[in-house]
Design a protein around this motif. Structure first.
Motif, PDB file in Angstrom:
ATOM      1  N   ASP A   1       0.821  -1.052   0.032  1.00  0.00           N
ATOM      2  CA  ASP A   1      -0.080   0.127   0.020  1.00  0.00           C
ATOM      3  C   ASP A   1       0.978   1.273  -0.016  1.00  0.00           C
ATOM      4  N   PRO A   2       1.476   1.649  -1.263  1.00  0.00           N
ATOM      5  CA  PRO A   2       2.593   2.635  -1.122  1.00  0.00           C
ATOM      6  C   PRO A   2       2.125   4.171  -0.200  1.00  0.00           C
ATOM      7  N   PRO A   3       0.835   4.528  -0.408  1.00  0.00           N
ATOM      8  CA  PRO A   3       0.540   5.702   0.037  1.00  0.00           C
ATOM      9  C   PRO A   3       0.934   5.656   1.611  1.00  0.00           C
ATOM     10  N   LYS A   4       0.200   4.537   2.180  1.00  0.00           N
ATOM     11  CA  LYS A   4       0.315   4.081   3.455  1.00  0.00           C
ATOM     12  C   LYS A   4       1.799   3.847   4.008  1.00  0.00           C
TER      13      LYS A   4
ATOM     14  N   ALA B   1       4.257   5.159   2.903  1.00  0.00           N
ATOM     15  CA  ALA B   1       5.022   6.489   2.987  1.00  0.00           C
ATOM     16  C   ALA B   1       4.722   7.171   4.246  1.00  0.00           C
ATOM     17  N   ASP B   2       3.207   7.356   4.602  1.00  0.00           N
ATOM     18  CA  ASP B   2       3.081   7.965   5.568  1.00  0.00           C
ATOM     19  C   ASP B   2       3.361   7.268   6.960  1.00  0.00           C
TER      20      ASP B   2
ATOM     21  N   ALA C   1      -3.774   2.242  -4.534  1.00  0.00           N
ATOM     22  CA  ALA C   1      -4.218   0.940  -3.312  1.00  0.00           C
ATOM     23  C   ALA C   1      -5.688   1.030  -2.852  1.00  0.00           C
TER      24      ALA C   1
ATOM     25  N   ARG D   1      -7.794   3.908  -2.964  1.00  0.00           N
ATOM     26  CA  ARG D   1      -8.352   5.031  -2.530  1.00  0.00           C
ATOM     27  C   ARG D   1      -9.411   5.555  -3.160  1.00  0.00           C
TER      28      ARG D   1
END
Lengths: 357, 307
Positions: free
Chosen positions: A198-201, A203-204, B220, B222
């Motif tokens: 889950d790339p955005p997660k 990163a966060d 992912a 969103r």
């Protein structure tokens, strides 16, 4: 949903022209049909990418003697059972299911299709026609831990973790124990993101860990997003599953690389020789299934030498990161002396002292 | 908790919220016109990969964003042609668009995996953008400010302008709008195009700001959160803004709380929270006597003008 992924189609189309399967060569033996079930996209540049490299190694070795099928992006759980069953129905001889969560579905299908051979990665359930295989990633984690112990100024490293299964837990523990041999006060701050990819997660999560004082990030998730965060903030990080240097040339210290090729070749050869048996294989540095990406220039030469010495020690058996005394998070002594057995490791559900999770 | 951590948390929350807000704004306008486009995820991925590829090749973020919005709009037009002109089922076509977007973005993105670009960061001078406190106001990517401006713009458009009124009329009663001479299909085409452009912008936020990299299925899931957000906000732009930051907070606060060493809620439950909140809001809406907050009356109904 993506049984026929675009690349799959392209590749099979390309492969089909050379395959004797189409009847162009009546003399050749029927190729061994091998299928792979992948967790993520091949383009994750991590876990699934590494398995794909293993498949490519097998294709390079056997050429026309095998025909392979892949299915990408298969969700763990009931969905995977459908995919695995379909692959079995399609007449594959050998099916590799490349993630922990495929364990029960694989077993279920294996019981139905006695003639098909199954190989499940990182699990512990077996059947006469279902073998398991895993790599001793914790050996690589020990080396990353050693480097982190030297390189971390704050003495705190952020660890982005996926799911609390033994494989991940032992990685966290190996990393922390190795680092504590260098810096006894070393802390590993573990953050569970409950996803493999889950790339955005991710990163966060890296940002959150850095805010809490981590100056190095390591991960047991598959995307390079955290590396990018560290690159931007001029911090350090370890890659996952494959060399991720290109994503973060300054930040990427090294990475544990999963080299599945030798194993896949070995098992396919056994099927060809009719010598395949269900087994539990757990290889490491020694067999070449775990390797390290090139060390970053920022790592001082003496640290590289130490890392290499530990690697040599792991190969000849003189170094084991899980050597007592080991205390758990509550300070209780879990192992006074000696080493943890493979059985202990594979059922590990506790964290060593210094892990914050 | 020190104020640097609080500022960092605020910035992470806004960072995580912005793409959802952008995509949801587009979908809100689409749904207000009576069309349900479930293809947000696919359009976002197309925007993400095109934005990344163009930025990598040319070095201009803005050019990447513009072309990405154009590419996503193009994919939305495919959807519009199928559902509006050919009156195909909107739910099925939208899902197909998502699957199509996942596939084509992976295919197009293959040469760009492992490449890096510079982050699309704040245009304010470093003395403001990297100031320890002021960065909470000035430290964002331009897209964050754009998303806020667009929220007010959409709100104003729907409430105060004649065109907005026509759009709502088309969504509430297509036959009436048609009978007094408005082009229902034309209005819906325009709305779907806007939705596509916004999804493309949201996709760019992932690949140019948040991560900044391209890898398969970067977003992912969103897009589904954005879809839930529109319902959660009861089709009101102002509430959409609050909802987006709430959803963003839910998604990131958990990480910060756990990194700081305390955990108050099961992570699985937290991950389901946006959807649970949406269900609760839906239930509340249906409990109300007045139907003022409900969905556009013609949502997802195909329109065939009688000739």
């Amino acid at each position: 949903m993506k049984l026929i992924s675009r690349r799959n189609v392209l590749k099979s189309a390309a492969a089909a022209s050379t395959l004797p399967l189409l009847g162009k060569s009546a003399f050749a033996m029927d190729p061994v049909k091998v299928a792979f079930v992948y967790l993520g996209p091949i383009g994750d540049h991590g876990w699934t990418y590494a398995h794909e490299q293993g498949r490519q190694a097998a294709i390079a070795k056997f050429g026309d003697a095998i025909s392979t099928t892949i299915v990408e992006n298969v969700a763990e759980g009931p969905d995977s059972e459908r995919v695995i069953r379909r692959l079995a129905e399609e007449g594959n001889d050998l099916i590799f299911t490349c993630s922990f969560g495929y364990m029960n579905p694989t077993l279920k299908v294996a019981k139905r299709f006695k003639d098909v051979k199954f190989e499940h990665a990182t699990g512990y359930k077996r059947a006469p026609n279902m073998a398991t295989y895993n790599a001793r990633f914790h050996e690589g984690r020990a080396i990353c831990g050693t480097i982190a112990g030297h390189m971390s100024k704050t003495g705190t490293v952020g660890y982005i973790a996926s799911f609390p299964i033994p494989e991940v837990v032992m990685g966290i523990n190996a990393f922390t124990l190795a680092a504590q041999k260098i810096n006894p006060d070393f802390k590993t701050n573990v953050l569970w993101v409950n996803s493999w990819y889950d790339p955005p997660k991710e990163a966060d999560a890296a940002t959150a860990l850095i805010d809490q004082g981590a100056d190095i990030i390591t991960q047991h998730t598959d995307s390079p997003a955290a590396l990018r965060v560290c690159e931007e903030r001029d911090l350090l990080a370890f890659g996952q599953s494959w060399d991720m240097t290109s994503f973060a040339p300054k930040a990427h210290l090294t990475a544990i690389m999963d080299i599945w090729g030798p194993y896949y070749i070995d098992r396919i050869q056994k099927v060809m020789d009719k010598k395949w048996e269900s087994a539990d294989t757990w290889w490491g540095f020694k067999e070449g299934i775990v390797a390290l990406a090139p060390y970053n220039e920022r790592i001082p030469a003496d640290v590289v030498a130490e890392a290499e010495a530990i690697k040599a020690g792991i190969i000849d058996g003189s170094y084991d990161v899980f050597t007592g005394p080991i205390k758990d998070q509550s300070g209780k002594v879990r192992l006074a002396e000696g080493r943890l057995t493979d059985g202990d490791l594979l059922s590990m559900d506790w964290y060593v002292e210094g892990v914050q999770s | 908790m020190s104020d640097t951590i609080i500022i960092s948390i605020i910035m992470t929350v806004i960072g995580a919220s912005t793409p959802i807000l952008l995509a949801a704004l587009g979908e809100l306008v689409v749904e207000k016109s009576g069309v349900l486009n479930l293809g947000i995820e696919g359009m976002m991925l197309i925007g993400a990969v095109v934005g990344f590829a163009v930025t990598l090749t040319t070095g201009f973020h803005l050019l990447g964003i513009v072309i990405a919005m154009f590419a996503s709009t193009l994919s939305a037009m495919l959807f519009a042609y199928l559902t509006l002109t050919l009156t195909a089922n909107q739910v099925a076509t939208g899902l197909a668009l998502t699957i199509f977007g996942i596939g084509i973005s992976s295919l197009m993105g293959e040469p760009y995996v492992g490449k890096t670009i510079e982050i699309f960061s704040s245009w304010f001078p470093a003395s403001l953008a990297e100031h320890p406190q002021l960065r909470v106001i000035f430290g964002y990517s331009p897209l964050v400010y754009v998303s806020l401006a667009l929220t007010f713009g959409v709100s104003y458009f729907l409430k105060k302008t004649r065109a907005g009124l026509i759009l709502r009329a088309v969504g509430e009663s297509d036959i009436s709008a048609h009978s007094i001479g408005y082009s229902v299909i034309g209005v819906r085409y325009a709305a779907v195009a806007f939705g596509g452009a916004m999804a493309g912008l949201a996709g760019c936020y992932f690949s140019l700001v948040l991560t900044p990299l391209w890898s398969e299925e970067l977003t992912a899931g969103r897009g589904w959160i954005a879809l839930a957000l529109v319902v959660f906000a009861a089709w009101k732009p102002s509430r959409l803004l609050l909802g987006a930051y709430l959803f963003g907070a839910i998604m990131t606060l958990e990480l910060h709380a756990k990194a700081a060493g305390f955990s108050f809620i099961a992570p699985e439950l937290l991950a389901a929270m946006p959807y649970l909140a949406t269900i609760v809001v839906l239930a509340l809406i249906s409990l109300r006597k007045s139907s003022g907050l409900a969905a556009p009356a013609c949502l997802a109904k195909p329109f065939k003008p009688s000739t």
